[in-house]
Design a protein around this motif. Structure first.
Motif, PDB file in Angstrom:
ATOM      1  N   HIS A 162      -6.417  12.234   4.145  1.00 13.99           N
ATOM      2  CA  HIS A 162      -5.096  11.595   4.201  1.00 13.99           C
ATOM      3  C   HIS A 162      -5.153  10.082   4.318  1.00 13.99           C
ATOM      4  O   HIS A 162      -4.126   9.428   4.289  1.00 13.99           O
ATOM      5  CB  HIS A 162      -4.299  12.194   5.352  1.00 13.99           C
ATOM      6  CG  HIS A 162      -4.115  13.677   5.191  1.00 13.99           C
ATOM      7  ND1 HIS A 162      -3.077  14.210   4.479  1.00 13.99           N
ATOM      8  CD2 HIS A 162      -4.885  14.716   5.562  1.00 13.99           C
ATOM      9  CE1 HIS A 162      -3.196  15.531   4.445  1.00 13.99           C
ATOM     10  NE2 HIS A 162      -4.289  15.865   5.094  1.00 13.99           N
ATOM     11  N   MET A 163      -6.343   9.545   4.485  1.00 20.30           N
ATOM     12  CA  MET A 163      -6.454   8.089   4.557  1.00 20.30           C
ATOM     13  C   MET A 163      -7.051   7.608   3.247  1.00 20.30           C
ATOM     14  O   MET A 163      -8.178   7.933   2.908  1.00 20.30           O
ATOM     15  CB  MET A 163      -7.295   7.676   5.756  1.00 20.30           C
ATOM     16  CG  MET A 163      -6.568   7.982   7.060  1.00 20.30           C
ATOM     17  SD  MET A 163      -7.405   7.320   8.491  1.00 20.30           S
ATOM     18  CE  MET A 163      -6.138   7.650   9.752  1.00 20.30           C
ATOM     19  N   LEU A 164      -6.243   6.844   2.503  1.00 19.45           N
ATOM     20  CA  LEU A 164      -6.607   6.513   1.133  1.00 19.45           C
ATOM     21  C   LEU A 164      -7.321   5.175   1.019  1.00 19.45           C
ATOM     22  O   LEU A 164      -8.102   4.962   0.106  1.00 19.45           O
ATOM     23  CB  LEU A 164      -5.353   6.501   0.263  1.00 19.45           C
ATOM     24  CG  LEU A 164      -4.524   7.801   0.319  1.00 19.45           C
ATOM     25  CD1 LEU A 164      -3.204   7.612  -0.407  1.00 19.45           C
ATOM     26  CD2 LEU A 164      -5.294   8.956  -0.283  1.00 19.45           C
ATOM     27  N   ALA A 165      -7.039   4.297   1.938  1.00 18.15           N
ATOM     28  CA  ALA A 165      -7.696   2.987   1.906  1.00 18.15           C
ATOM     29  C   ALA A 165      -7.732   2.418   3.311  1.00 18.15           C
ATOM     30  O   ALA A 165      -6.855   2.706   4.129  1.00 18.15           O
ATOM     31  CB  ALA A 165      -6.957   2.035   0.970  1.00 18.15           C
ATOM     32  N   LEU A 166      -8.762   1.642   3.576  1.00 16.38           N
ATOM     33  CA  LEU A 166      -8.923   1.040   4.897  1.00 16.38           C
ATOM     34  C   LEU A 166      -9.190  -0.444   4.737  1.00 16.38           C
ATOM     35  O   LEU A 166      -9.926  -0.855   3.842  1.00 16.38           O
ATOM     36  CB  LEU A 166     -10.138   1.627   5.621  1.00 16.38           C
ATOM     37  CG  LEU A 166     -10.251   3.130   5.812  1.00 16.38           C
ATOM     38  CD1 LEU A 166     -11.614   3.460   6.406  1.00 16.38           C
ATOM     39  CD2 LEU A 166      -9.142   3.622   6.719  1.00 16.38           C
ATOM     40  N   GLU A 167      -8.589  -1.227   5.622  1.00 13.56           N
ATOM     41  CA  GLU A 167      -8.950  -2.625   5.749  1.00 13.56           C
ATOM     42  C   GLU A 167      -9.920  -2.658   6.930  1.00 13.56           C
ATOM     43  O   GLU A 167      -9.566  -2.158   8.011  1.00 13.56           O
ATOM     44  CB  GLU A 167      -7.673  -3.423   6.053  1.00 13.56           C
ATOM     45  CG  GLU A 167      -7.761  -4.888   5.829  1.00 13.56           C
ATOM     46  CD  GLU A 167      -7.896  -5.256   4.355  1.00 13.56           C
ATOM     47  OE1 GLU A 167      -7.544  -4.435   3.488  1.00 13.56           O
ATOM     48  OE2 GLU A 167      -8.377  -6.366   4.089  1.00 13.56           O
ATOM     49  N   VAL A 168     -11.121  -3.144   6.718  1.00 16.97           N
ATOM     50  CA  VAL A 168     -12.073  -3.115   7.828  1.00 16.97           C
ATOM     51  C   VAL A 168     -12.710  -4.490   8.026  1.00 16.97           C
ATOM     52  O   VAL A 168     -12.764  -5.303   7.102  1.00 16.97           O
ATOM     53  CB  VAL A 168     -13.210  -2.081   7.598  1.00 16.97           C
ATOM     54  CG1 VAL A 168     -12.651  -0.690   7.371  1.00 16.97           C
ATOM     55  CG2 VAL A 168     -14.102  -2.488   6.436  1.00 16.97           C
ATOM     56  N   VAL A 169     -13.162  -4.715   9.247  1.00 18.86           N
ATOM     57  CA  VAL A 169     -13.951  -5.901   9.532  1.00 18.86           C
ATOM     58  C   VAL A 169     -15.353  -5.414   9.876  1.00 18.86           C
ATOM     59  O   VAL A 169     -15.530  -4.571  10.756  1.00 18.86           O
ATOM     60  CB  VAL A 169     -13.351  -6.719  10.695  1.00 18.86           C
ATOM     61  CG1 VAL A 169     -14.206  -7.952  10.958  1.00 18.86           C
ATOM     62  CG2 VAL A 169     -11.911  -7.118  10.382  1.00 18.86           C
ATOM     63  N   LEU A 178     -11.673  -0.992   1.702  1.00 19.89           N
ATOM     64  CA  LEU A 178     -12.440   0.157   1.235  1.00 19.89           C
ATOM     65  C   LEU A 178     -11.486   1.200   0.668  1.00 19.89           C
ATOM     66  O   LEU A 178     -10.564   1.641   1.334  1.00 19.89           O
ATOM     67  CB  LEU A 178     -13.255   0.768   2.383  1.00 19.89           C
ATOM     68  CG  LEU A 178     -14.155  -0.185   3.168  1.00 19.89           C
ATOM     69  CD1 LEU A 178     -14.925   0.576   4.253  1.00 19.89           C
ATOM     70  CD2 LEU A 178     -15.118  -0.925   2.251  1.00 19.89           C
ATOM     71  N   GLY A 179     -11.728   1.570  -0.575  1.00 15.57           N
ATOM     72  CA  GLY A 179     -10.882   2.576  -1.202  1.00 15.57           C
ATOM     73  C   GLY A 179      -9.638   1.960  -1.801  1.00 15.57           C
ATOM     74  O   GLY A 179      -9.282   0.813  -1.505  1.00 15.57           O
ATOM     75  N   ASP A 180      -9.021   2.701  -2.676  1.00 12.26           N
ATOM     76  CA  ASP A 180      -7.792   2.256  -3.317  1.00 12.26           C
ATOM     77  C   ASP A 180      -6.913   3.496  -3.433  1.00 12.26           C
ATOM     78  O   ASP A 180      -7.363   4.523  -3.937  1.00 12.26           O
ATOM     79  CB  ASP A 180      -8.120   1.692  -4.698  1.00 12.26           C
ATOM     80  CG  ASP A 180      -6.903   1.093  -5.367  1.00 12.26           C
ATOM     81  OD1 ASP A 180      -7.010  -0.028  -5.875  1.00 12.26           O
ATOM     82  OD2 ASP A 180      -5.839   1.746  -5.394  1.00 12.26           O
ATOM     83  N   PRO A 181      -5.682   3.420  -2.956  1.00 10.13           N
ATOM     84  CA  PRO A 181      -4.859   4.633  -2.890  1.00 10.13           C
ATOM     85  C   PRO A 181      -4.612   5.282  -4.243  1.00 10.13           C
ATOM     86  O   PRO A 181      -4.445   6.489  -4.330  1.00 10.13           O
ATOM     87  CB  PRO A 181      -3.553   4.145  -2.283  1.00 10.13           C
ATOM     88  CG  PRO A 181      -3.813   2.815  -1.721  1.00 10.13           C
ATOM     89  CD  PRO A 181      -5.022   2.250  -2.398  1.00 10.13           C
ATOM     90  N   PHE A 182      -4.576   4.495  -5.310  1.00 13.23           N
ATOM     91  CA  PHE A 182      -4.137   5.069  -6.582  1.00 13.23           C
ATOM     92  C   PHE A 182      -5.111   4.881  -7.726  1.00 13.23           C
ATOM     93  O   PHE A 182      -5.046   5.591  -8.715  1.00 13.23           O
ATOM     94  CB  PHE A 182      -2.799   4.455  -6.996  1.00 13.23           C
ATOM     95  CG  PHE A 182      -1.735   4.637  -5.972  1.00 13.23           C
ATOM     96  CD1 PHE A 182      -1.227   5.902  -5.720  1.00 13.23           C
ATOM     97  CD2 PHE A 182      -1.270   3.572  -5.246  1.00 13.23           C
ATOM     98  CE1 PHE A 182      -0.267   6.089  -4.759  1.00 13.23           C
ATOM     99  CE2 PHE A 182      -0.303   3.741  -4.286  1.00 13.23           C
ATOM    100  CZ  PHE A 182       0.209   5.008  -4.030  1.00 13.23           C
ATOM    101  N   ALA A 183      -5.979   3.910  -7.599  1.00 12.23           N
ATOM    102  CA  ALA A 183      -6.690   3.481  -8.797  1.00 12.23           C
ATOM    103  C   ALA A 183      -7.858   4.367  -9.198  1.00 12.23           C
ATOM    104  O   ALA A 183      -8.475   4.147 -10.216  1.00 12.23           O
ATOM    105  CB  ALA A 183      -7.158   2.041  -8.631  1.00 12.23           C
ATOM    106  N   GLY A 184      -8.169   5.368  -8.391  1.00 11.20           N
ATOM    107  CA  GLY A 184      -9.287   6.228  -8.770  1.00 11.20           C
ATOM    108  C   GLY A 184     -10.609   5.613  -8.340  1.00 11.20           C
ATOM    109  O   GLY A 184     -10.644   4.505  -7.814  1.00 11.20           O
ATOM    110  N   SER A 185     -11.689   6.332  -8.606  1.00 11.30           N
ATOM    111  CA  SER A 185     -12.958   5.927  -8.013  1.00 11.30           C
ATOM    112  C   SER A 185     -13.553   4.729  -8.730  1.00 11.30           C
ATOM    113  O   SER A 185     -13.465   4.580  -9.933  1.00 11.30           O
ATOM    114  CB  SER A 185     -13.936   7.093  -8.044  1.00 11.30           C
ATOM    115  OG  SER A 185     -14.296   7.355  -9.382  1.00 11.30           O
TER     116      SER A 185
END
Ligand code: FAD
Lengths: 477, 442
Positions: A162-169, A178-185
C-alpha cells in the motif's frame, strides 16, 4: 548543558526541539516491548524533511548513531536508542499533504497516525487498508519501517502493498525519492527494500499510499468452538477451500476471559475454548455467498455457536474485543511478552498445541490471540518482570516456540519485526551467508552503520559472520 | 570456458559453481530463461557466457492447503499452471508465451502483467527466493509462509533486477484459488474521454481485466463486432471472475453503469467472449505485434504510464506526437490498474527517422502530467535510436540511482552479471558488440 552535540543540535533546531534532561528522556526509554530499557543521548523533534536532512548531516559528520521513532508502539524494541545514539522523534510531522480521490492516493508526512488517515479519506468513500491493532496510536512511518500488518491484511496485504513511494533521508543526509506511484518499474525496487528495514537504511519522511474503495458490504461472523484445536482446524479448512475472507482471527479462552472482564467486552461466549472472528467484504452478493460457506465450514468443525453481526454496532462490538485484547490482557499480569511467528496454515493446529505444551513445561501463563488466516501467531505470555527466574523461563520458552515454528517451515516474524528482541534468533532461519548478504545491503545505504545500528542483524554479523560465528551464538542450520 | 559457451546447469549448486568459475575469469554472465522477454534489450557483451536455466525445473514444495508453492526458477509458467490446475489453483503471473516463459525470467524482467494491472503486482506474489551470487554463494531471503518480515525484503530487489544482482534459482510464490466463472462486457464509446470515464466507473468491484481499445485495436483483437459495438471509436472491455451468480450480477451492474453514461454495452458470449479472453491472455499477439519468436524481430510497443486522472491529457500528447512524427499505430490501448498505461502498438515499425521524431516529441512530455515513457518492445533496428536518445535509461524523475549503484556493487562488485541490462547501473561501461536481435532474454 555540556554535551557539545546537544548544543549543535539546539543551534540547528532551536532549544525547544532538543530534549536532553533525564526527565524529558524517560518516555523514550522503551517502546511497546518493555523488557529492554535504555535512554538515548538526547531526542530531537524535526518538523520537516529539511530538518531531518540537517540533523542527519550533522550526525554523519560527528559519526553519531541515531534511531528514528514514530509513536513508540513497536513490539520488537526497534525504537530503543542505546546511550550514545540520538533519538529522532517524527511524530510532529503529521500533515496530510494530498488526497486524490480519483487516483486513489494520499501523500502524508510520516508522523500521521494510521487511523487518522482512514478517517480523513472516509468522506471520499476510501480507506487505508493496513490496520494494525495499534492503529489509533502508531504512525505510518513506523508502519513503513516494520511493514506492519493487521487483521485485514489477510485480504489486502501488509503495508508494502500500500505504500507506493517514499521520500527518505539516507544516513549521510542525502534525500531520495524511492518508487513512483504510477510510472511503473524503473531500476531496483528500493521502495520495497526500504519498507520493513526497521529504520536501518535511513529515515522516511513522506509517504504516498494507495487508498482502497470502501467495500459495498461487510459481513462479520463469530464462531465459537469447544477447543482451540477445533478453531485452528476450521481455519485450515477455510484457507484450503479458498474462502477469500478479509480477516480471520482467533482468540483463545484466556483471551476471551480477559476481554470479557474488561472495558473491551464484546460478548464472546465465556464457555468457549476459542472464538473465530471472520470478516468478509465486497459486493453484497459475494459476501452473502461466502458467509454461507464460512458457516458450513464452521459447522463441519463442530462450532458450538454461530453468530452474524446484524448491524454496524454489533460488528464494531465484535471487533472491539479483538482490537482491545492486548490492552485487556495487560490487566492480567504485570508484563506481557508477545511473539509473532508465522507458520504454514496447514500446520496451525499442531503448532498451537505445541506452543501450549511448551508453556506448560515452563509453567507459564499463555494466551493466544492471532491473525489465524495468515498463520501469524501471537502467543502472549504473562509474567512478572521483577522476578529474574520467571523472566529466564519466558526467554527459554520463547526460544523453543521459535524453534518449533521454524521446524515446520515457519518464520520469526510476520509483522512486528526483528528489532532488538529477535536478532539473536536470526541464525535459526538464515545461514551466515544469508546474513552477510543482508549486511552488505545495509552497508550500501549506511557504510558507517549509524542508522539504528543495534537492530535486526546479530551484533557481529557484519564483521565476522563470513569467517566464523562469535562464540555463544548459534551455528548454521 | 569459451565465450560462445552456453552453459546448462541442472541444479542450484551447478549454477553457483559456474558463476564462481566465470567470476574467477572475470567473464560476464547472462542468465536466460525462456528468452521471451521482448523489451528493448541491450546488446549482449561480446565475451558473455549464457546461463541457460531451463534445467532447473523442479517443483520443490506445493502446499495446496496453505496456498503456496516453491519451485526452481527454470520452471515454465505452463508447467506450473498444469500442476496447479489439479486443485483449481492458479498464479497471479502471466505471460504471452507460458510454454516458454520461466518463472525466474518473468520475475527478473518484471514485465507488466495483466494480474498486475488489476492489483496483483508481480512483486507481491513472491514469498521467498534463493539466489546464486556472483561469487558462487547460494543465499536465501524470505521464506515459504504468506506473511513474513524477517530480515530485509530482498525479494523485492530481485524482482525487476534483470539478472544484474544475482541469479534466481528458487522462488516461493503465492497460489490463488481459481474462480469458476467469468463474465466479459464491452461498451462502445465515441471518444477517449468517454472511454476513460467508463473505465473509472468499472474499477469497482475490482475487475479481472479492464482495457480500452481504439477502433482499430478492437477490430484486430475481436474481429467483426455486433451492431451496437461496431462503430466504436474506443471499446472498453472488462471482465469479472467468481461464481456464476456473482459474475452475472457484476456484468448486469456494469451494463447499467455504461448506459447511465450514455454508452452502448453488452455482455460478450460465445466466440466473441472467447476472443476477448484470448486478447486478455496474449494482448500483443491479438493486436498483431510480433514476438521475438515469430519473425525473429519483436514489434514496437511504447507505453506512457502515469496518473489515471491525467490519462485524457496523456492521450492527447500521444496523438499529437504521433501526428507530428508521421508515425501510424496499428493499435492503441489504455489500461488502468497500478497506474494508467496508454500503449501505442505498431504491427509495422516506423522508419528510424520517424521513430526518432516520435521520441523527440515524447521527450518533451511535461513532467506535470507525471507520465513516463516505457519501451515494452522494439525491433533491433531501432535500438540505436533508443540508446542515442537515452530511452533505455533510468531517467529522472527516477530516484535513488546512486543507491541503486551501490546495491548493485554490493552484490556484483565487478559488474559481471547481465552487464548492459541497466546500463546506468554498470560500473565501467563494458565493451559491446552489435546488438543481436535473437539474444533477448527472459
Ligand atoms: C497494542 C498493540 C497492538 C499492536 N498490533 C499490531 C498489529 O496488529 N500489527 C502490527 O503489525 N503491529 C502491531 N503492533 C506493533 C506496532 O504498533 C507497529 O509495529 C507499528 O507500525 C509501530 O509504529 P510506531 O509509530 O509506534 O513506530 P515505533 O515503535 O516508534 O518504531 C518502530 C520502528 O520503526 C522505526 N521507524 C519509525 N519511524 C520511522 C521512519 N519515519 N523512518 C524510518 N524508520 C522509522 C523505528 O526506528 C523502529 O525501529 C501493535 C502494538 C501494540 C502496542
Amino acid at each position: 548543558m555540556s554535551d557539545p552535540l546537544v548544543r549543535a543540535l539546539q543551534e540547528l533546531l532551536g532549544p525547544q526541539r532538543v530534549l536532553a534532561t533525564r526527565g524529558e528522556l524517560l518516555v523514550y526509554e522503551c517502546d511497546g516491548l518493555t523488557q529492554f530499557k535504555s535512554a538515548p543521548r538526547c531526542a530531537v523533534l524535526p518538523h520537516s524533511t529539511e530538518d531531518v536532512q540537517a540533523i542527519l548531516h550533522l550526525l554523519h559528520r560527528e559519526r553519531t548513531p541515531f534511531v528514528a521513532r514514530g509513536a513508540g508502539t513497536g513490539l520488537s524494541g526497534g525504537a530503543i536508542a542505546q546511550r550514545d545514539a540520538v533519538l529522532i522523534e517524527l511524530s510532529r510531522m503529521k500533515q496530510i499533504l494530498e488526497i486524490d480521490p480519483v487516483d486513489r492516493i494520499a501523500r502524508v508526512e510520516v508522523g500521521v497516525v494510521n487511523a487518522e488517515l482512514s478517517k480523513a479519506v472516509k468522506p471520499y468513500g476510501l480507506f487505508y487498508a493496513p490496520d494494525p491493532s495499534s492503529q489509533t496510536a502508531c504512525t505510518l512511518g513506523g508502519n513503513a519501517a516494520e511493514n506492519s500488518g493487521g487483521p485485514h491484511c489477510l485480504k489486502y496485504g501488509n503495508t508494502t502493498r500500500h505504500m507506493l513511494a517514499l521520500e527518505v533521508v539516507l544516513p549521510d543526509g542525502t534525500r531520495e525519492t524511492l518508487g513512483d506511484p504510477f510510472a511503473g518499474s524503473a531500476g531496483y525496487d528500493l521502495r520495497g527494500l526500504f519498507i520493513g528495514s526497521e529504520g536501518t537504511l535511513g529515515i522516511a519522511t513522506e509517504i504516498t499510499v494507495r487508498l482502497c474503495p470502501q467495500p459495498e458490504s461487510v459481513v462479520t461472523l463469530l464462531a465459537a468452538f469447544e477447543t482451540l484445536d477445533a478453531a485452528c482446524r476450521a481455519v485450515s479448512d477455510l484457507i484450503a477451500r479458498g474462502v477469500q475472507a478479509s480477516a480471520i482471527e482467533i482468540l483463545d479462552q484466556r483471551t476471551i476471559d480477559a476481554v470479557e472482564s474488561s472495558v473491551f467486552r464484546a460478548g464472546y461466549p465465556r464457555n468457549a475454548g476459542a472464538v473465530l472472528l471472520v470478516e468478509l467484504d465486497g459486493p453484497a452478493i459475494e459476501t452473502a455467498e461466502d458467509a454461507e460457506r464460512v458457516e458450513a465450514i464452521a459447522r463441519a468443525n463442530h462450532a458450538i455457536l454461530l453468530q452474524r453481526a446484524a448491524d454496524e454496532e454489533q460488528r464494531m462490538k465484535l471487533w472491539k474485543g479483538r482490537k482491545g485484547a492486548f490492552g485487556a490482557m495487560g490487566r492480567v499480569a504485570p508484563d506481557l511478552y508477545v511473539q509473532d511467528a508465522v507458520v504454514p496454515r496447514t500446520r496451525l493446529p499442531e503448532v498451537v498445541r505445541g506452543i501450549g505444551e511448551i508453556c506448560d513445561k515452563y509453567r507459564l501463563r499463555l494466551a493466544n490471540v492471532f491473525h489465524a488466516g495468515e498463520g501469524n501467531l501471537h502467543p502472549n505470555i504473562a509474567y512478572d518482570g521483577t522476578r529474574a527466574e520467571e523472566v529466564e523461563r519466558v526467554h527459554e520458552a520463547g526460544r523453543e516456540i521459535f524453534e518449533l515454528c521454524i521446524s515446520v517451515g515457519g518464520s520469526l516474524s510476520g509483522e512486528h519485526g526483528i528489532g532488538l528482541e529477535k536478532r539473536e534468533f536470526m541464525h535459526l532461519l538464515y545461514s551466515p551467508e544469508d546474513l552477510a548478504t543482508f549486511c552488505r545491503v545495509r552497508e550500501a545505504f549506511d557504510p558507517l552503520r549509524l542508522a539504528n545500528p543495534e537492530k535486526v542483524l546479530p551484533v557481529h554479523a557484519c564483521l565476522e559472520l563470513r569467517s566464523a560465528l562469535p562464540s555463544g551464538e548459534r551455528g548454521t542450520r | 570456458m569459451s565465450p560462445a559457451n552456453r552453459l546448462a546447469p541442472q541444479s542450484a549448486e551447478e549454477v553457483a559453481a559456474l558463476l564462481r568459475d566465470a567470476a574467477a575469469q572475470q567473464l560476464p554472465i547472462v542468465a536466460r530463461g525462456g528468452g521471451t522477454h521482448c523489451a528493448a534489450q541491450p546488446a549482449v557483451h561480446a565475451r558473455a557466457a549464457t546461463l541457460e536455466l531451463r534445467g532447473l525445473s523442479k517443483v520443490l514444495a506445493y502446499d495446496p492447503g496453505d496456498l503456496t508453492i516453491a519451485v526452481e526458477a527454470g520452471c515454465t509458467l505452463a508447467e506450473l499452471e498444469h500442476v496447479l490446475a489439479e486443485n483449481e489453483h492458479e498464479l497471479a503471473l502471466d505471460a504471452e508465451d507460458p510454454e516458454r516463459a520461466t518463472i525466474g525470467g518473468l520475475l527478473a524482467a518484471d514485465f507488466p502483467t495483466r494480474a498486475g494491472a488489476v492489483g496483483r503486482a508481480l512483486r507481491d506474489q513472491v514469498l521467498g527466493t534463493r539466489v546464486a551470487q556472483v561469487d558462487g554463494t547460494l543465499t536465501r531471503s524470505g521464506g515459504r509462509v504468506v506473511k513474513n518480515v524477517t530480515g530485509y525484503d530482498l525479494e523485492k530487489l530481485f524482482v525487476g533486477s534483470r539478472g544484474t544482482l544475482a541469479v534466481l534459482v528458487e522462488v516461493a510464490l503465492r497460489v490463488h484459488p481459481r474462480p469458476p466463472a467469468r463474465a466479459i462486457v464491452a461498451a462502445a464509446c465515441a471518444s477517449f474521454e468517454e472511454a476513460h470515464a467508463l473505465v473509472l466507473r468499472w474499477r469497482d468491484p475490482q475487475p479481472a481485466q479492464l482495457d480500452a481499445l481504439d477502433g482499430e485495436a478492437a477490430r484486430r483483437a475481436l474481429g467483426d463486432l455486433p451492431a451496437p459495438l461496431a462503430d466504436a471509436r474506443w471499446l472498453v472491455l472488462a471482465s469479472w471472475r467468481g461464481t456464476e451468480r456473482v459474475v452475472a450480477a457484476h456484468a448486469e451492474r456494469a451494463l447499467s453503469a455504461a448506459s447511465a453514461l450514455g454508452g452502448r454495452a453488452q455482455r460478450l458470449e460465445g466466440e466473441l467472449a472467447h476472443r476477448a479472453h484470448a486478447f486478455d491472455r496474449a494482448p500483443r499477439r491479438a493486436l498483431g505485434v510480433a514476438d521475438a519468436r515469430d519473425a525473429g524481430e519483436p514489434g514496437l510497443v511504447l507505453a506512457l504510464a502515469g496518473r489515471p486522472s491525467q490519462a485524457p491529457k496523456v492521450e492527447q500528447i500521444l496523438a499529437h506526437a504521433l501526428e507530428r512524427s508521421g508515425c501510424t499505430t496499428s493499435a492503441r490501448r489504455y489500461a488502468d490498474g497500478a497506474g494508467a498505461r496508454l500503449r501505442a502498438c505498431f504491427a509495422t515499425a516506423p522508419s528510424r527517422e520517424r521513430f526518432a521524431a516520435l521520441l523527440d516529441a515524447l521527450a518533451s512530455v511535461p513532467l506535470t502530467t507525471a507520465a513516463r515513457v516505457h519501451l515494452e518492445s522494439a525491433p533491433s533496428a531501432l535500438h540505436e535510436e533508443l540508446r542515442a536518445k537515452h530511452f533505455l535509461a533510468l531517467r529522472p524523475p527516477c530516484g535513488g540511482l546512486a543507491a541503486m549503484r551501490r546495491v548493485r556493487a554490493a552484490f556484483d562488485p565487478h559488474g559481471l552479471l547481465s552487464p548492459g541490462a541497466w546500463p546506468e547501473l554498470d560500473g565501467a561501461e563494458p565493451e559491446r558488440e552489435a546488438s543481436s536481435p535473437s539474444e533477448t532474454r527472459a
